[in-house]
Design a protein around this motif. Sequence first.
Motif, PDB file in Angstrom:
ATOM      1  N   VAL A 159       0.857  -1.188   0.000  1.00  0.00           N
ATOM      2  CA  VAL A 159       0.000   0.000   0.000  1.00  0.00           C
ATOM      3  C   VAL A 159       0.889   1.233   0.000  1.00  0.00           C
ATOM      4  O   VAL A 159       1.748   1.383   0.878  1.00  0.00           O
ATOM      5  N   ILE A 160       0.710   2.097  -0.970  1.00  0.00           N
ATOM      6  CA  ILE A 160       1.504   3.314  -1.087  1.00  0.00           C
ATOM      7  C   ILE A 160       0.904   4.412  -0.210  1.00  0.00           C
ATOM      8  O   ILE A 160      -0.300   4.639  -0.222  1.00  0.00           O
ATOM      9  N   HIS A 161       1.760   5.072   0.533  1.00  0.00           N
ATOM     10  CA  HIS A 161       1.341   6.126   1.454  1.00  0.00           C
ATOM     11  C   HIS A 161       2.269   7.310   1.244  1.00  0.00           C
ATOM     12  O   HIS A 161       3.466   7.117   1.012  1.00  0.00           O
ATOM     13  N   THR A 162       1.759   8.532   1.321  1.00  0.00           N
ATOM     14  CA  THR A 162       2.614   9.690   1.041  1.00  0.00           C
ATOM     15  C   THR A 162       2.710  10.687   2.181  1.00  0.00           C
ATOM     16  O   THR A 162       3.481  11.639   2.083  1.00  0.00           O
ATOM     17  N   PHE A 163       1.951  10.526   3.261  1.00  0.00           N
ATOM     18  CA  PHE A 163       1.993  11.552   4.299  1.00  0.00           C
ATOM     19  C   PHE A 163       2.351  10.959   5.655  1.00  0.00           C
ATOM     20  O   PHE A 163       2.084   9.805   5.962  1.00  0.00           O
ATOM     21  N   GLY A 164       2.997  11.802   6.454  1.00  0.00           N
ATOM     22  CA  GLY A 164       3.260  11.477   7.837  1.00  0.00           C
ATOM     23  C   GLY A 164       2.235  12.164   8.725  1.00  0.00           C
ATOM     24  O   GLY A 164       1.331  12.854   8.246  1.00  0.00           O
ATOM     25  N   ARG A 165       2.381  12.012  10.011  1.00  0.00           N
ATOM     26  CA  ARG A 165       1.416  12.600  10.936  1.00  0.00           C
ATOM     27  C   ARG A 165       1.450  14.124  10.907  1.00  0.00           C
ATOM     28  O   ARG A 165       0.459  14.776  11.244  1.00  0.00           O
ATOM     29  N   ASP A 166       2.595  14.701  10.518  1.00  0.00           N
ATOM     30  CA  ASP A 166       2.714  16.148  10.471  1.00  0.00           C
ATOM     31  C   ASP A 166       2.283  16.721   9.122  1.00  0.00           C
ATOM     32  O   ASP A 166       2.450  17.906   8.861  1.00  0.00           O
ATOM     33  N   LEU A 167       1.746  15.868   8.220  1.00  0.00           N
ATOM     34  CA  LEU A 167       1.199  16.231   6.908  1.00  0.00           C
ATOM     35  C   LEU A 167       2.266  16.494   5.845  1.00  0.00           C
ATOM     36  O   LEU A 167       1.924  16.777   4.691  1.00  0.00           O
ATOM     37  N   LYS A 168       3.541  16.371   6.184  1.00  0.00           N
ATOM     38  CA  LYS A 168       4.586  16.584   5.195  1.00  0.00           C
ATOM     39  C   LYS A 168       4.586  15.452   4.173  1.00  0.00           C
ATOM     40  O   LYS A 168       4.100  14.358   4.441  1.00  0.00           O
TER      41      LYS A 168
END
Length: 405
Positions: A159-168
Amino acid sequence: MLEIQFNHRGIIKRILKDHFDGFRQFHQNLFPAAYRKDIEETVLKAMRCGSSDLGHIRYECLGCPWETKPVFIYFSCKSRFCNKCGKKYTDEWSKKQQDLIFNVLHRHMVFTIPEELRQVFFQDRKKLNELSQLVAQVFEYYFQRRHKKLELKPRIITVIHTFGRDLKFNPHIHVLVTEGAMDCHREWHPLEYISYEYLRKSLQKIVMDSMKKWFPDNLKIKALIDDLYRRYPKGFYVNAEKKMKNAKGAAKYIGRYLSRPAIAEHRILGYDREHVTFWYEDHQTRKRIVKKQTVYRFPYNLIQHIPPKHFRMVGRFGLYSRRSYERASQAMNLYEFVRTKQLSLNLPKMPKRKKSYRERMIEAFNEDPFWCPHYHRKMDLVEVWHAEHGLLYHYMMDAKSIYKT
């Protein structure tokens, strides 16, 4: 300036409605030109989600002598960017996977792209699809190398994911892999240990080799690759600590990363038309961090994670690929029977029907939205109208009067 009183529900849609038009005029050049149209369409759909703009279904109690108000059900946008629709899509996907995932031990791993290379994937998201396939090949090669004659084949979901918890923008690939593999004789071999050093070095190599392929004869890229090999002598970062004991837990956990919005609305603490305040939990310290951003920076942090149209978020490889799934599932049923002496997995599973709007409302509020309180019966479907396709249905369509009007 005092903050507006608001509840969390719909706050992101409100922020976008207030500022997206201005953001689009002045800041759309921040995104790759090839994705700008997809981004605009996605955001506009999410802003109109659940409103009359997208279309409606109308119910009335025909022939009722009392004045009953018609009931309108407005169409949703079905966008993964939308907080409401994205969560619904994730929940439905997780439930569906529970019947597809083998009931064996799985391990959840995260393959992270180093910060120095993230702009490469920001400019071209399709490179993440290529990388996802290569990550799957890392596992396939590892299992095959363990027992070459048996031709071991694991089961892999990425599963491809592009954001961290800080939204960067932090592109990474979540991998769900079975702690075991099936051999060429269709027998299952449990295999818990996977070398952590192998995973880190393999990730580094496939990323660096891909960079060479994507940017041939580029001296700056060549220098960057050499520098990254020196800077990361142990390979790129891979987290491989999470173990899943059953199919239900594995499907639910990996589903969290499928298409959920970049931020849940309950994490937004304030909005005053100039700034947005939100919080996130730091991975390392586990402490809550509060951030305040302008009304143009915050939308950018959300919008940058919108994938291009037809972008493939999920990849299935090995025994989870469509080509291998049916035969592998039969063998796994037999393995499960031998292991537990239970026949339940050998029985065919009926596909689960999605619940209708009416069923969900009754379940949530114990009230039928289409029930006429006077005639004590379900209301009649009167009209279906779609924003793109116009009038799709009207109960009087077969009557000549509908065409005269």
